[in-house]
Write a protein that holds these residues in place. Structure first.
Motif, PDB file in Angstrom:
ATOM      1  N   THR A 114      15.089 -11.771 -13.516  1.00 20.24           N
ATOM      2  CA  THR A 114      13.903 -11.184 -12.876  1.00 20.24           C
ATOM      3  C   THR A 114      14.108  -9.687 -12.700  1.00 20.24           C
ATOM      4  O   THR A 114      13.206  -8.897 -12.958  1.00 20.24           O
ATOM      5  CB  THR A 114      13.668 -11.842 -11.488  1.00 20.24           C
ATOM      6  OG1 THR A 114      13.667 -13.238 -11.664  1.00 20.24           O
ATOM      7  CG2 THR A 114      12.364 -11.394 -10.867  1.00 20.24           C
ATOM      8  N   LEU A 115      15.315  -9.312 -12.282  1.00 19.83           N
ATOM      9  CA  LEU A 115      15.607  -7.892 -12.070  1.00 19.83           C
ATOM     10  C   LEU A 115      15.387  -7.091 -13.361  1.00 19.83           C
ATOM     11  O   LEU A 115      14.705  -6.062 -13.361  1.00 19.83           O
ATOM     12  CB  LEU A 115      17.057  -7.770 -11.595  1.00 19.83           C
ATOM     13  CG  LEU A 115      17.597  -6.382 -11.287  1.00 19.83           C
ATOM     14  CD1 LEU A 115      18.646  -6.494 -10.202  1.00 19.83           C
ATOM     15  CD2 LEU A 115      18.224  -5.711 -12.467  1.00 19.83           C
ATOM     16  N   ASP A 120      11.935  -3.433 -16.430  1.00 18.79           N
ATOM     17  CA  ASP A 120      11.261  -3.133 -17.702  1.00 18.79           C
ATOM     18  C   ASP A 120       9.775  -2.892 -17.485  1.00 18.79           C
ATOM     19  O   ASP A 120       9.140  -2.144 -18.205  1.00 18.79           O
ATOM     20  CB  ASP A 120      11.437  -4.306 -18.693  1.00 18.79           C
ATOM     21  CG  ASP A 120      12.824  -4.316 -19.307  1.00 18.79           C
ATOM     22  OD1 ASP A 120      13.549  -3.324 -19.112  1.00 18.79           O
ATOM     23  OD2 ASP A 120      13.192  -5.314 -19.963  1.00 18.79           O
ATOM     24  N   GLU A 121       9.223  -3.571 -16.484  1.00 22.47           N
ATOM     25  CA  GLU A 121       7.789  -3.413 -16.206  1.00 22.47           C
ATOM     26  C   GLU A 121       7.516  -2.231 -15.265  1.00 22.47           C
ATOM     27  O   GLU A 121       6.414  -2.059 -14.777  1.00 22.47           O
ATOM     28  CB  GLU A 121       7.233  -4.709 -15.599  1.00 22.47           C
ATOM     29  CG  GLU A 121       7.176  -5.836 -16.614  1.00 22.47           C
ATOM     30  CD  GLU A 121       6.737  -7.163 -16.013  1.00 22.47           C
ATOM     31  OE1 GLU A 121       6.211  -7.175 -14.875  1.00 22.47           O
ATOM     32  OE2 GLU A 121       6.929  -8.190 -16.675  1.00 22.47           O
ATOM     33  N   GLY A 122       8.546  -1.469 -14.951  1.00 24.76           N
ATOM     34  CA  GLY A 122       8.353  -0.242 -14.173  1.00 24.76           C
ATOM     35  C   GLY A 122       8.528  -0.393 -12.667  1.00 24.76           C
ATOM     36  O   GLY A 122       8.210   0.528 -11.915  1.00 24.76           O
ATOM     37  N   TYR A 123       9.026  -1.529 -12.210  1.00 22.59           N
ATOM     38  CA  TYR A 123       9.250  -1.706 -10.765  1.00 22.59           C
ATOM     39  C   TYR A 123      10.598  -1.108 -10.360  1.00 22.59           C
ATOM     40  O   TYR A 123      11.555  -1.151 -11.130  1.00 22.59           O
ATOM     41  CB  TYR A 123       9.261  -3.199 -10.405  1.00 22.59           C
ATOM     42  CG  TYR A 123       7.907  -3.846 -10.417  1.00 22.59           C
ATOM     43  CD1 TYR A 123       7.178  -3.961  -9.235  1.00 22.59           C
ATOM     44  CD2 TYR A 123       7.360  -4.342 -11.602  1.00 22.59           C
ATOM     45  CE1 TYR A 123       5.925  -4.562  -9.248  1.00 22.59           C
ATOM     46  CE2 TYR A 123       6.114  -4.934 -11.617  1.00 22.59           C
ATOM     47  CZ  TYR A 123       5.393  -5.041 -10.432  1.00 22.59           C
ATOM     48  OH  TYR A 123       4.155  -5.628 -10.444  1.00 22.59           O
ATOM     49  N   GLU A 124      10.667  -0.597  -9.144  1.00 23.14           N
ATOM     50  CA  GLU A 124      11.967  -0.225  -8.580  1.00 23.14           C
ATOM     51  C   GLU A 124      12.436  -1.425  -7.767  1.00 23.14           C
ATOM     52  O   GLU A 124      11.621  -2.097  -7.122  1.00 23.14           O
ATOM     53  CB  GLU A 124      11.832   1.002  -7.679  1.00 23.14           C
ATOM     54  CG  GLU A 124      11.509   2.218  -8.500  1.00 23.14           C
ATOM     55  CD  GLU A 124      12.085   3.493  -7.920  1.00 23.14           C
ATOM     56  OE1 GLU A 124      12.756   3.453  -6.881  1.00 23.14           O
ATOM     57  OE2 GLU A 124      11.850   4.542  -8.532  1.00 23.14           O
ATOM     58  N   ILE A 125      13.741  -1.655  -7.770  1.00 21.38           N
ATOM     59  CA  ILE A 125      14.240  -2.872  -7.115  1.00 21.38           C
ATOM     60  C   ILE A 125      14.789  -2.577  -5.714  1.00 21.38           C
ATOM     61  O   ILE A 125      15.609  -1.681  -5.523  1.00 21.38           O
ATOM     62  CB  ILE A 125      15.351  -3.542  -7.966  1.00 21.38           C
ATOM     63  CG1 ILE A 125      14.869  -3.805  -9.404  1.00 21.38           C
ATOM     64  CG2 ILE A 125      15.855  -4.824  -7.304  1.00 21.38           C
ATOM     65  CD1 ILE A 125      13.752  -4.802  -9.565  1.00 21.38           C
ATOM     66  N   LEU A 126      14.321  -3.397  -4.760  1.00 21.27           N
ATOM     67  CA  LEU A 126      14.886  -3.409  -3.407  1.00 21.27           C
ATOM     68  C   LEU A 126      15.646  -4.728  -3.329  1.00 21.27           C
ATOM     69  O   LEU A 126      15.096  -5.773  -3.674  1.00 21.27           O
ATOM     70  CB  LEU A 126      13.776  -3.393  -2.350  1.00 21.27           C
ATOM     71  CG  LEU A 126      12.711  -2.292  -2.469  1.00 21.27           C
ATOM     72  CD1 LEU A 126      11.601  -2.536  -1.468  1.00 21.27           C
ATOM     73  CD2 LEU A 126      13.350  -0.928  -2.233  1.00 21.27           C
ATOM     74  N   PHE A 127      16.892  -4.664  -2.910  1.00 25.55           N
ATOM     75  CA  PHE A 127      17.703  -5.887  -2.919  1.00 25.55           C
ATOM     76  C   PHE A 127      18.268  -6.145  -1.525  1.00 25.55           C
ATOM     77  O   PHE A 127      18.862  -5.248  -0.927  1.00 25.55           O
ATOM     78  CB  PHE A 127      18.844  -5.737  -3.935  1.00 25.55           C
ATOM     79  CG  PHE A 127      19.486  -7.036  -4.307  1.00 25.55           C
ATOM     80  CD1 PHE A 127      19.118  -7.701  -5.477  1.00 25.55           C
ATOM     81  CD2 PHE A 127      20.436  -7.627  -3.485  1.00 25.55           C
ATOM     82  CE1 PHE A 127      19.691  -8.921  -5.819  1.00 25.55           C
ATOM     83  CE2 PHE A 127      21.012  -8.841  -3.815  1.00 25.55           C
ATOM     84  CZ  PHE A 127      20.639  -9.484  -4.993  1.00 25.55           C
TER      85      PHE A 127
END
Ligand code: F3S
Length: 291
Positions: A114-115, A120-127
């Protein structure tokens, strides 16, 4: 005196699967005579790891691979633990022509996938998770610029920009209640954060079961490795409800005085704790009470 087990406890399918992988690797005729390593602790339980070492498996540390201090040779076998590993370690193993058997739990793999997809779809990840935990280190190594938070407080103070899109991912063992609070905070304050709820089901049912059981017993024993994240969470949940909660690794850590005046003894075990240890503990308690 009564010993009551939690409705859900002990080995999860990810851990059983990882152990099964090890024994299958041993059985494969083409692996005969080959050096077989397990990356780090296959699962967070000393007992399981020692037993595998007796079968001939050797433990290899991630750090040694990364700093080129390992003894790996082309054709050797490495089994990747249930928590997975980092992108860099996979790459080094491939470069060295190591045969990899990947016992990474499917839940961890899904989060990793998913990450990659969301980035790839332009999201920034908050984890959300413990950034020192191997699972988290492994997952985030597949991303680019990930912000990791320990808890809701850290998220509240995070810099989340309105003109960007974000995806929130979590460690598999995150407490569902904590996740609910985080979700509700983000949903109420931001419309640009997509939440991917992938907390592992095995963790959830074990946490729920210990919550119920701890209300109903005089003492509760949580059996598991001291460095096991899911075991620690079971302990925290029970301790917040029942003061007489103890975390033990095996029967040798049981103290007779804990049970003074106790009628109902609750027991649960982390997802990497073998049944054998739980039985030894139950037998020791029965021995103490002579029943
Ligand atoms: Fe996997 Fe959950 Fe077990 S993440 S290893 S099934 S605790």
């Amino acid at each position: 005196m009564e010993i009551i087990r939690a409705k859900h406890m002990g080995f999860c399918f990810g851990v059983s699967g990882a152990i099964e992988t090890c024994y299958n690797v041993l059985k494969e005729p083409e692996n005969l005579g080959k050096k077989i390593y397990i990356l780090g602790m296959l699962v967070h339980n000393e007992f399981v790891v020692r037993k595998l070492e007796k079968e001939g498996f050797e433990t290899i540390e991630e750090e040694d691979i990364l700093t080129q201090k390992d003894k790996l040779k082309s054709g050797d076998i490495v089994i990747i633990r249930a928590h997975g590993t980092s992108k860099k370690v996979y790459n080094i193993l491939r470069e060295k022509n190591i045969k990899i058997y990947d016992a990474t739990c499917i839940f961890v793999t899904q989060i990793r996938k998913t990450l990659i997809k969301m980035e790839d779809e332009g999201y920034e990840i908050l984890f959300v998770g413990d950034k020192e935990h191997p699972e988290v280190k492994g997952i985030i190594s597949f991303g680019k610029n990930i912000q990791v938070f320990k808890n809701l407080e850290e998220i509240v103070n995070a810099e989340i920009k309105r003109d960007k899109k974000y995806c929130l991912l979590t460690q598999t063992t995150l407490n569902k209640k904590i996740l609910e609070k985080i979700k509700s905070f983000l949903e109420n304050h931001y419309s640009n954060v997509k939440i991917s709820d992938k907390v592992c089901g095995a963790t959830q049912v074990r946490q729920q079961a210990v919550e119920e059981l701890s209300k109903d017993v005089d003492i509760l024993l949580v059996v598991g490795g001291k460095n096991s994240s899911n075991t620690k969470k079971l302990y925290d949940i029970s301790k917040s409800i029942n003061e007489s909660t103890y975390l033990v690794q095996d029967e040798n850590e049981i103290k007779k005085e804990w049970f003074r005046g106790c009628e109902k003894i609750g027991i649960t075990a982390g997802a990497s704790t073998p049944e054998e240890i739980v039985i030894n503990i139950e037998n020791k308690i029965r021995g103490i009470f002579n029943v």
